[in-house]
Design a protein around this motif. Structure first.
Motif, PDB file in Angstrom:
ATOM      1  N   ALA A  16       2.541 -10.189   6.402  1.00  0.00           N
ATOM      2  CA  ALA A  16       1.904  -9.559   7.567  1.00  0.00           C
ATOM      3  C   ALA A  16       1.255  -8.235   7.201  1.00  0.00           C
ATOM      4  O   ALA A  16       0.165  -7.915   7.673  1.00  0.00           O
ATOM      5  CB  ALA A  16       2.934  -9.363   8.676  1.00  0.00           C
ATOM      6  N   PHE A  17       1.917  -7.443   6.342  1.00  0.00           N
ATOM      7  CA  PHE A  17       1.401  -6.122   5.978  1.00  0.00           C
ATOM      8  C   PHE A  17       0.765  -6.124   4.585  1.00  0.00           C
ATOM      9  O   PHE A  17       0.733  -5.095   3.916  1.00  0.00           O
ATOM     10  CB  PHE A  17       2.532  -5.090   6.031  1.00  0.00           C
ATOM     11  CG  PHE A  17       2.947  -4.721   7.420  1.00  0.00           C
ATOM     12  CD1 PHE A  17       2.322  -3.700   8.106  1.00  0.00           C
ATOM     13  CD2 PHE A  17       3.963  -5.422   8.056  1.00  0.00           C
ATOM     14  CE1 PHE A  17       2.696  -3.358   9.399  1.00  0.00           C
ATOM     15  CE2 PHE A  17       4.353  -5.098   9.344  1.00  0.00           C
ATOM     16  CZ  PHE A  17       3.716  -4.065  10.017  1.00  0.00           C
ATOM     17  N   ALA A  18       0.234  -7.285   4.181  1.00  0.00           N
ATOM     18  CA  ALA A  18      -0.356  -7.399   2.842  1.00  0.00           C
ATOM     19  C   ALA A  18      -1.508  -6.423   2.634  1.00  0.00           C
ATOM     20  O   ALA A  18      -1.762  -5.979   1.512  1.00  0.00           O
ATOM     21  CB  ALA A  18      -0.835  -8.832   2.610  1.00  0.00           C
ATOM     22  N   LYS A  19      -2.225  -6.060   3.703  1.00  0.00           N
ATOM     23  CA  LYS A  19      -3.363  -5.148   3.584  1.00  0.00           C
ATOM     24  C   LYS A  19      -3.025  -3.726   4.029  1.00  0.00           C
ATOM     25  O   LYS A  19      -3.911  -2.908   4.235  1.00  0.00           O
ATOM     26  CB  LYS A  19      -4.548  -5.695   4.396  1.00  0.00           C
ATOM     27  CG  LYS A  19      -5.039  -7.045   3.884  1.00  0.00           C
ATOM     28  CD  LYS A  19      -6.274  -7.517   4.604  1.00  0.00           C
ATOM     29  CE  LYS A  19      -6.747  -8.857   4.015  1.00  0.00           C
ATOM     30  NZ  LYS A  19      -7.983  -9.346   4.680  1.00  0.00           N
ATOM     31  N   PHE A  27       8.018   0.769   6.192  1.00  0.00           N
ATOM     32  CA  PHE A  27       8.751  -0.028   7.176  1.00  0.00           C
ATOM     33  C   PHE A  27      10.026  -0.589   6.544  1.00  0.00           C
ATOM     34  O   PHE A  27      11.114  -0.542   7.125  1.00  0.00           O
ATOM     35  CB  PHE A  27       7.853  -1.161   7.667  1.00  0.00           C
ATOM     36  CG  PHE A  27       8.163  -1.637   9.062  1.00  0.00           C
ATOM     37  CD1 PHE A  27       9.273  -1.191   9.744  1.00  0.00           C
ATOM     38  CD2 PHE A  27       7.329  -2.543   9.698  1.00  0.00           C
ATOM     39  CE1 PHE A  27       9.554  -1.631  11.033  1.00  0.00           C
ATOM     40  CE2 PHE A  27       7.591  -2.988  10.976  1.00  0.00           C
ATOM     41  CZ  PHE A  27       8.716  -2.531  11.641  1.00  0.00           C
ATOM     42  N   ALA A  28       9.899  -1.123   5.325  1.00  0.00           N
ATOM     43  CA  ALA A  28      11.058  -1.701   4.646  1.00  0.00           C
ATOM     44  C   ALA A  28      12.094  -0.638   4.298  1.00  0.00           C
ATOM     45  O   ALA A  28      13.304  -0.839   4.466  1.00  0.00           O
ATOM     46  CB  ALA A  28      10.599  -2.431   3.388  1.00  0.00           C
ATOM     47  N   ILE A  56      -4.625 -11.146  11.765  1.00  0.00           N
ATOM     48  CA  ILE A  56      -3.331 -10.471  11.871  1.00  0.00           C
ATOM     49  C   ILE A  56      -3.186  -9.393  10.797  1.00  0.00           C
ATOM     50  O   ILE A  56      -2.829  -8.241  11.087  1.00  0.00           O
ATOM     51  CB  ILE A  56      -2.176 -11.480  11.773  1.00  0.00           C
ATOM     52  CG1 ILE A  56      -2.160 -12.381  13.005  1.00  0.00           C
ATOM     53  CG2 ILE A  56      -0.830 -10.756  11.631  1.00  0.00           C
ATOM     54  CD1 ILE A  56      -1.095 -13.459  12.977  1.00  0.00           C
ATOM     55  N   GLN A  57      -3.452  -9.739   9.538  1.00  0.00           N
ATOM     56  CA  GLN A  57      -3.293  -8.767   8.461  1.00  0.00           C
ATOM     57  C   GLN A  57      -4.250  -7.596   8.623  1.00  0.00           C
ATOM     58  O   GLN A  57      -3.877  -6.439   8.383  1.00  0.00           O
ATOM     59  CB  GLN A  57      -3.508  -9.449   7.120  1.00  0.00           C
ATOM     60  CG  GLN A  57      -2.438 -10.479   6.774  1.00  0.00           C
ATOM     61  CD  GLN A  57      -2.755 -11.235   5.507  1.00  0.00           C
ATOM     62  OE1 GLN A  57      -3.916 -11.483   5.193  1.00  0.00           O
ATOM     63  NE2 GLN A  57      -1.722 -11.611   4.765  1.00  0.00           N
ATOM     64  N   ALA A  61      -3.263  -3.699   9.304  1.00  0.00           N
ATOM     65  CA  ALA A  61      -3.750  -2.700   8.347  1.00  0.00           C
ATOM     66  C   ALA A  61      -4.205  -1.429   9.058  1.00  0.00           C
ATOM     67  O   ALA A  61      -4.315  -0.375   8.428  1.00  0.00           O
ATOM     68  CB  ALA A  61      -4.896  -3.280   7.521  1.00  0.00           C
ATOM     69  N   GLU A  62      -4.474  -1.527  10.366  1.00  0.00           N
ATOM     70  CA  GLU A  62      -4.908  -0.343  11.132  1.00  0.00           C
ATOM     71  C   GLU A  62      -3.740   0.577  11.482  1.00  0.00           C
ATOM     72  O   GLU A  62      -3.956   1.713  11.890  1.00  0.00           O
ATOM     73  CB  GLU A  62      -5.607  -0.768  12.424  1.00  0.00           C
ATOM     74  CG  GLU A  62      -6.954  -1.403  12.211  1.00  0.00           C
ATOM     75  CD  GLU A  62      -7.672  -1.639  13.526  1.00  0.00           C
ATOM     76  OE1 GLU A  62      -8.907  -1.530  13.563  1.00  0.00           O
ATOM     77  OE2 GLU A  62      -6.987  -1.935  14.539  1.00  0.00           O
ATOM     78  N   ILE A  63      -2.515   0.086  11.347  1.00  0.00           N
ATOM     79  CA  ILE A  63      -1.357   0.906  11.706  1.00  0.00           C
ATOM     80  C   ILE A  63      -1.158   1.983  10.650  1.00  0.00           C
ATOM     81  O   ILE A  63      -0.875   1.701   9.488  1.00  0.00           O
ATOM     82  CB  ILE A  63      -0.076   0.051  11.821  1.00  0.00           C
ATOM     83  CG1 ILE A  63      -0.238  -1.009  12.919  1.00  0.00           C
ATOM     84  CG2 ILE A  63       1.135   0.934  12.107  1.00  0.00           C
ATOM     85  CD1 ILE A  63       0.958  -1.932  13.053  1.00  0.00           C
ATOM     86  N   GLY A  64      -1.318   3.223  11.080  1.00  0.00           N
ATOM     87  CA  GLY A  64      -1.134   4.332  10.154  1.00  0.00           C
ATOM     88  C   GLY A  64      -0.008   5.251  10.552  1.00  0.00           C
ATOM     89  O   GLY A  64       0.346   6.172   9.819  1.00  0.00           O
TER      90      GLY A  64
END
Length: 390
Positions: A16-19, A27-28, A56-57, A61-64
């Motif tokens: 999901a957060f590959a980009k 997050f992890a 989705i990815q 990717a916009e989440i900063g």
């Protein structure tokens, strides 16, 4: 849920957060602190690869920052529900070039030749547990106990508008600072432990080593007048309807659906009143009886009552001859921007979707079969009867 990620969860997070590698790693690393958020993201993301959802990815990717976590979560939840209803779903980026100077909607959904713009808004009223959770989880990251908090009336009071929320956040700041001093004084082997703080009874219980959790509930909630919840829904619809007015002409021909991800029953119950209006009940009439016309509706209503929208309007309550009817119209009638721009409003609450079509919108964005398209019943359920004349 364990304090460690399973292989399936790790793989889903990586995909999901590959980009957005930086945020994925953050997050992890902070999973113990943000376990509640991750559980909800996992629920929203699981099985999405089997659904027709695109972008989705790129969207993740916009989440900063953490401030975008919950709004993006709502978009994912809505996208997943619409994809289950046989819509092709595209998550749109904040800087979608197609919209030039205008701000794009959150989703584009399509089925065959039909294409609908969807705007998602998260309205959780006063989420007291989450507010405290955000402030206390950093304190619990390295501790081996959980907090179970019972609020007094002051911290139980529901805060809906901006000033009330600001006041409550200040109360929480003071609460957390004092609590932090008490937590520092606790030895790891001193559990279970109970103490009092500013009328707040706090019990500290041992739990799975390595992470902290918070459970909480209010003792004396103060009721908020229903009109405040109505105002919250009105504000949300106004904000979203004005967005459409900034788009270029090519994009104005498509239906525009506002989707509200609601987190409280009070907000859910306020939607009908905000959109259609307040109702009056005449208890001396039997359900199938007619009385005299008691309300003179605005011209936009009477014009529709003479046309093919009559049955829908009667079902929604615009028939003052009946025992239950709308006596004071809502913003779908009274405010031109909402009336003109929005095809309808859908709500998602406790996993259930309901639909509130706008029978007064412009023909170009109108969709009288919106409930059928979304595969949900008309809300409310035919309160005005069959629409047949006496």
């Amino acid at each position: 849920m364990s304090s460690k990620l399973t292989n399936d969860e790790i793989n889903l997070l990586r995909w999901a957060f590959a980009k957005n590698r930086n945020f994925r790693d953050w997050f992890a690393d902070n999973f113990k602190v943000h376990i509640y958020t991750w559980i909800n993201y996992y629920d929203a993301l699981i099985d999405v690869n089997e659904l027709p959802i695109h972008g989705i990815q790129e969207k993740l990717a916009e989440i900063g920052s953490t401030s975008k976590l919950l709004p993006t979560l709502s978009e994912l939840r809505v996208a997943k529900e619409l994809a289950k209803r046989n819509f092709e779903v595209e998550l749109l980026l904040d800087k979608d070039r197609r919209f030039k100077s205008g701000k794009p909607p959150d989703l584009s959904i399509s089925r065959g030749d039909l294409k609908i713009w969807v705007e998602v808004m998260r309205k959780f009223g006063d989420d007291i547990n989450f507010l405290l959770y955000q402030k206390l989880t950093p304190l619990l990251k390295e501790r081996d106990f959980a907090l179970s908090i019972v609020y007094s009336e002051g911290l139980s009071k529901l805060a809906v508008d901006f000033s009330e929320r600001s006041e409550k956040e200040n109360m929480f700041e003071d609460f957390v600072k004092e609590l932090e001093q008490h937590l520092k004084s606790l030895a790891r082997n001193e559990l279970p432990y109970t103490f009092y703080l500013k009328d707040e009874k706090i019990s500290v219980e041992s739990t799975e080593p390595g992470w902290g959790r918070i459970s909480s509930y209010a003792t004396s909630p103060t009721l908020v007048p229903s009109e405040k919840y109505v105002q919250q829904i009105e504000e949300a619809v106004r904000k979203k309807s004005s967005k459409r007015e900034s788009w270029q002409k090519d994009y104005l021909a498509q239906p525009f659906l506002v989707f509200l991800d609601l987190g409280s029953i009070e907000l859910h119950d306020a939607v009908y009143q905000a959109l259609y209006g307040s109702t009056m009940f005449i208890d001396w009439l039997k359900p199938d009886e007619f009385g005299p016309q008691r309300v003179i509706y605005p011209k936009v209503v009477t014009d529709r009552l003479q046309g093919d929208q009559q049955k829908l309007l009667f079902q929604l309550g615009f028939d003052s001859r009946r025992h239950l009817y709308i006596d004071k119209p809502g913003i779908f009638v009274t405010e031109e921007s909402a009336r003109r721009n929005i095809t309808g409003v859908a709500t998602m609450f406790n996993g259930k979707i309901e639909c509130f079509p706008n029978p007064f919108c412009d023909e170009v964005v109108g969709s009288s079969n919106l409930p059928e398209l979304l595969d949900v019943p008309l809300t409310p359920f035919a309160i005005g009867g069959s629409g047949q004349s006496s």
